[in-house]
Design a protein around this motif. Structure first.
Motif, PDB file in Angstrom:
ATOM      1  N   ILE A 103     -73.245  14.388  17.125  1.00 18.69           N
ATOM      2  CA  ILE A 103     -72.815  13.878  18.427  1.00 18.69           C
ATOM      3  C   ILE A 103     -73.944  13.877  19.460  1.00 18.69           C
ATOM      4  N   TYR A 104     -75.173  13.868  19.007  1.00 20.58           N
ATOM      5  CA  TYR A 104     -76.299  13.721  19.927  1.00 20.58           C
ATOM      6  C   TYR A 104     -76.255  12.363  20.627  1.00 20.58           C
ATOM      7  N   GLY A 105     -75.729  11.351  19.974  1.00 21.83           N
ATOM      8  CA  GLY A 105     -75.613  10.027  20.572  1.00 21.83           C
ATOM      9  C   GLY A 105     -74.602   9.977  21.700  1.00 21.83           C
ATOM     10  N   THR A 106     -73.661  10.901  21.689  1.00 20.53           N
ATOM     11  CA  THR A 106     -72.734  11.049  22.811  1.00 20.53           C
ATOM     12  C   THR A 106     -73.373  11.918  23.882  1.00 20.53           C
ATOM     13  N   MET A 107     -73.958  13.035  23.457  1.00 19.29           N
ATOM     14  CA  MET A 107     -74.511  13.977  24.418  1.00 19.29           C
ATOM     15  C   MET A 107     -75.621  13.364  25.265  1.00 19.29           C
ATOM     16  N   CYS A 108     -76.503  12.571  24.669  1.00 17.76           N
ATOM     17  CA  CYS A 108     -77.615  12.035  25.462  1.00 17.76           C
ATOM     18  C   CYS A 108     -77.111  11.074  26.544  1.00 17.76           C
ATOM     19  N   VAL A 109     -76.029  10.350  26.277  1.00 17.59           N
ATOM     20  CA  VAL A 109     -75.437   9.484  27.299  1.00 17.59           C
ATOM     21  C   VAL A 109     -74.852  10.347  28.415  1.00 17.59           C
ATOM     22  N   LEU A 110     -74.140  11.399  28.045  1.00 12.49           N
ATOM     23  CA  LEU A 110     -73.559  12.294  29.048  1.00 12.49           C
ATOM     24  C   LEU A 110     -74.648  12.946  29.896  1.00 12.49           C
TER      25      LEU A 110
END
Length: 184
Positions: A103-110
């Motif tokens: 979920i790094y692809g979610t975290m970096c957006v957040l």
């Protein structure tokens, strides 16, 4: 990368294929982004939760191509981790408290939003020779990480992941207590 003077970094899975000219195409598409961009991807979800991008997961015969629905670049709520492009001039660092990678692809957006910056999906087709079987399903470790994201970014506009397909009329399904009630 920064020490060598790079402006951007392309973080990618080892099983990706980039056609000749991809770097030049990606650089051109990055130049179209607003100054506020800090992270970008090639496949992800738009702000409504729709898959967005031009991408081929070689486990399936069809390619993702949402050009009929999207005019690129598109504001992102999450990316697939296969390709994450980072604007090094912004001093961005992934929050190292998150272990694993799903979920790094979610975290970096957040993280971008938290900094008052933006995240985008660009039109830069590439292929993923993915080795993860379709039988994969989020496990307890994923559930723990997902809950951590929700606890850490509870004020975010939206929290989503390319791992999930979510019906538009059920956005609350992504809340950890609804997804993994037995683990919470």
């Amino acid at each position: 990368m920064e020490a060598e003077g790079a402006d951007i970094a392309v973080l990618t899975h080892q099983d990706m294929f980039f056609r000749q000219g991809w770097v030049e195409l990606m650089t051109e598409k990055i130049s179209e982004l607003p100054d506020s961009w800090v992270v970008a991807g090639v496949i992800g979800k738009d702000m409504e939760g729709n898959i967005c991008g031009k991408f081929h997961d070689t486990r399936i015969p069809l390619q993702f191509n949402t050009g009929h629905r999207h005019s690129f670049p598109v504001a992102a709520c999450c990316f697939d981790e296969a390709v994450i492009i980072v604007n090094l001039k912004k001093g961005f660092r992934f929050d190292e408290r998150l272990d694993g990678f799903d979920i790094y692809g979610t975290m970096c957006v957040l993280q971008a939003w938290e900094r008052g910056e933006t995240a985008w999906i660009i039109e830069a087709f590439c292929e993923h020779y993915c080795t993860r079987p379709f039988t994969w399903f989020p496990d307890e470790e994923f559930a723990r990480r997902w809950k951590w994201l929700w606890d850490t970014y509870k004020d975010a506009t939206k929290i989503d992941s390319t791992v999930f397909g979510v019906p538009k009329n059920e956005p609350d399904i992504l809340k950890p207590e609804n997804m993994f009630p037995e683990e919470m």
